[in-house]
Design a protein around this motif. Structure first.
Motif, PDB file in Angstrom:
ATOM      1  N   LYS A   9       0.818  -1.217   0.000  1.00  0.00           N
ATOM      2  CA  LYS A   9       0.000   0.000   0.000  1.00  0.00           C
ATOM      3  C   LYS A   9       0.853   1.269   0.000  1.00  0.00           C
ATOM      4  O   LYS A   9       0.341   2.353  -0.235  1.00  0.00           O
ATOM      5  CB  LYS A   9      -0.944   0.006   1.191  1.00  0.00           C
ATOM      6  CG  LYS A   9      -0.258   0.048   2.525  1.00  0.00           C
ATOM      7  CD  LYS A   9      -1.229  -0.023   3.662  1.00  0.00           C
ATOM      8  CE  LYS A   9      -0.464  -0.042   4.976  1.00  0.00           C
ATOM      9  NZ  LYS A   9      -1.339  -0.167   6.104  1.00  0.00           N
ATOM     10  N   CYS A  10       2.155   1.134   0.229  1.00  0.00           N
ATOM     11  CA  CYS A  10       3.069   2.282   0.234  1.00  0.00           C
ATOM     12  C   CYS A  10       3.843   2.425  -1.068  1.00  0.00           C
ATOM     13  O   CYS A  10       4.772   3.219  -1.150  1.00  0.00           O
ATOM     14  CB  CYS A  10       4.051   2.152   1.392  1.00  0.00           C
ATOM     15  SG  CYS A  10       3.286   2.321   3.001  1.00  0.00           S
ATOM     16  N   ARG A  11       3.477   1.641  -2.093  1.00  0.00           N
ATOM     17  CA  ARG A  11       4.191   1.682  -3.367  1.00  0.00           C
ATOM     18  C   ARG A  11       3.260   2.113  -4.493  1.00  0.00           C
ATOM     19  O   ARG A  11       2.085   1.748  -4.500  1.00  0.00           O
ATOM     20  CB  ARG A  11       4.765   0.308  -3.696  1.00  0.00           C
ATOM     21  CG  ARG A  11       5.885  -0.096  -2.778  1.00  0.00           C
ATOM     22  CD  ARG A  11       6.420  -1.436  -3.166  1.00  0.00           C
ATOM     23  NE  ARG A  11       5.819  -2.439  -2.273  1.00  0.00           N
ATOM     24  CZ  ARG A  11       5.803  -3.733  -2.498  1.00  0.00           C
ATOM     25  NH1 ARG A  11       6.298  -4.223  -3.597  1.00  0.00           N
ATOM     26  NH2 ARG A  11       5.255  -4.549  -1.631  1.00  0.00           N
ATOM     27  N   LEU A  12       3.777   2.843  -5.446  1.00  0.00           N
ATOM     28  CA  LEU A  12       3.038   3.171  -6.663  1.00  0.00           C
ATOM     29  C   LEU A  12       3.236   2.033  -7.655  1.00  0.00           C
ATOM     30  O   LEU A  12       4.360   1.558  -7.840  1.00  0.00           O
ATOM     31  CB  LEU A  12       3.548   4.472  -7.282  1.00  0.00           C
ATOM     32  CG  LEU A  12       3.188   5.760  -6.562  1.00  0.00           C
ATOM     33  CD1 LEU A  12       3.923   6.925  -7.197  1.00  0.00           C
ATOM     34  CD2 LEU A  12       1.709   6.005  -6.605  1.00  0.00           C
ATOM     35  N   ASP A  17      -0.875   6.167 -12.239  1.00  0.00           N
ATOM     36  CA  ASP A  17      -0.400   6.843 -11.033  1.00  0.00           C
ATOM     37  C   ASP A  17       0.916   7.567 -11.300  1.00  0.00           C
ATOM     38  O   ASP A  17       1.110   8.708 -10.886  1.00  0.00           O
ATOM     39  CB  ASP A  17      -0.212   5.838  -9.888  1.00  0.00           C
ATOM     40  CG  ASP A  17      -1.533   5.286  -9.387  1.00  0.00           C
ATOM     41  OD1 ASP A  17      -2.576   5.945  -9.585  1.00  0.00           O
ATOM     42  OD2 ASP A  17      -1.520   4.192  -8.791  1.00  0.00           O
ATOM     43  N   LYS A  45      -4.707   7.862   3.854  1.00  0.00           N
ATOM     44  CA  LYS A  45      -3.868   6.788   3.321  1.00  0.00           C
ATOM     45  C   LYS A  45      -2.397   7.126   3.521  1.00  0.00           C
ATOM     46  O   LYS A  45      -2.026   8.291   3.585  1.00  0.00           O
ATOM     47  CB  LYS A  45      -4.156   6.600   1.831  1.00  0.00           C
ATOM     48  CG  LYS A  45      -5.557   6.129   1.556  1.00  0.00           C
ATOM     49  CD  LYS A  45      -5.781   5.931   0.084  1.00  0.00           C
ATOM     50  CE  LYS A  45      -7.191   5.421  -0.175  1.00  0.00           C
ATOM     51  NZ  LYS A  45      -7.432   5.212  -1.604  1.00  0.00           N
ATOM     52  N   ARG A  48       2.756   7.170  -0.683  1.00  0.00           N
ATOM     53  CA  ARG A  48       3.162   6.125  -1.630  1.00  0.00           C
ATOM     54  C   ARG A  48       4.427   6.581  -2.339  1.00  0.00           C
ATOM     55  O   ARG A  48       4.646   7.768  -2.539  1.00  0.00           O
ATOM     56  CB  ARG A  48       2.047   5.844  -2.632  1.00  0.00           C
ATOM     57  CG  ARG A  48       0.810   5.301  -1.964  1.00  0.00           C
ATOM     58  CD  ARG A  48      -0.210   4.804  -2.940  1.00  0.00           C
ATOM     59  NE  ARG A  48      -0.596   5.825  -3.911  1.00  0.00           N
ATOM     60  CZ  ARG A  48      -1.300   5.565  -5.005  1.00  0.00           C
ATOM     61  NH1 ARG A  48      -1.711   4.344  -5.258  1.00  0.00           N
ATOM     62  NH2 ARG A  48      -1.620   6.530  -5.841  1.00  0.00           N
ATOM     63  N   ASP A  86       1.913  11.177  -2.968  1.00  0.00           N
ATOM     64  CA  ASP A  86       2.575  10.254  -3.886  1.00  0.00           C
ATOM     65  C   ASP A  86       3.920  10.855  -4.284  1.00  0.00           C
ATOM     66  O   ASP A  86       3.985  12.004  -4.714  1.00  0.00           O
ATOM     67  CB  ASP A  86       1.722  10.020  -5.132  1.00  0.00           C
ATOM     68  CG  ASP A  86       0.440   9.271  -4.828  1.00  0.00           C
ATOM     69  OD1 ASP A  86       0.365   8.617  -3.771  1.00  0.00           O
ATOM     70  OD2 ASP A  86      -0.482   9.334  -5.658  1.00  0.00           O
TER      71      ASP A  86
END
Length: 125
Positions: A9-12, A17, A45, A48, A86
């Motif tokens: 959930k922390c990565r693009l 995106d 959230k 990312r 992001d």
């Protein structure tokens, strides 16, 4: 035993995106590293992160090391970055990323200049 890796959930991941951040976000350059960032839709959230490395940086060993060091720097400091942002990093000089401390210093200074650090992390300086 909990995993120490960077959660999914922390990565693009998606091409859209990346395009949204690079084309519609803000850009900052420091010490051979470029940062593009954009505030995401959900403030609750986590931040990312992604790394984009060109072949111009060097052979695969050099490119992978740069990605690994920036990923680790983000993993260690992600609690200090504002949620819902992001980030896309692109190293342009391999000499600037010699070890994880250099990557952390570059990440913190870029995020600090972009005002992406939380108040508690800015007070630690």
């Amino acid at each position: 035993m909990p995993s120490n890796g960077l959660p999914r959930k922390c990565r693009l991941h998606l091409k859209n995106d990346f395009q949204r951040v690079i084309q519609g976000g803000a850009k900052l350059q420091y010490n051979g590293i470029i940062l593009w960032w954009r505030s995401g839709p959900g403030a609750g959230k986590p931040a990312r992160f992604a790394v984009v490395v060109s072949r111009k940086l060097g052979p695969a060993v050099v490119r992978n090391r740069a990605k690994r060091l920036l990923r680790e720097a983000f993993r260690l400091n992600r609690k200090d970055i504002q949620p819902g942002v992001d980030l896309v990093f692109s190293p342009r000089q391999s000499e600037t990323l010699t070890h994880v401390h250099a990557a952390q210093e570059a990440l913190k200074s870029l995020c600090g200049k972009a005002a992406l650090l939380t108040d508690s992390s800015e007070n630690k300086k």
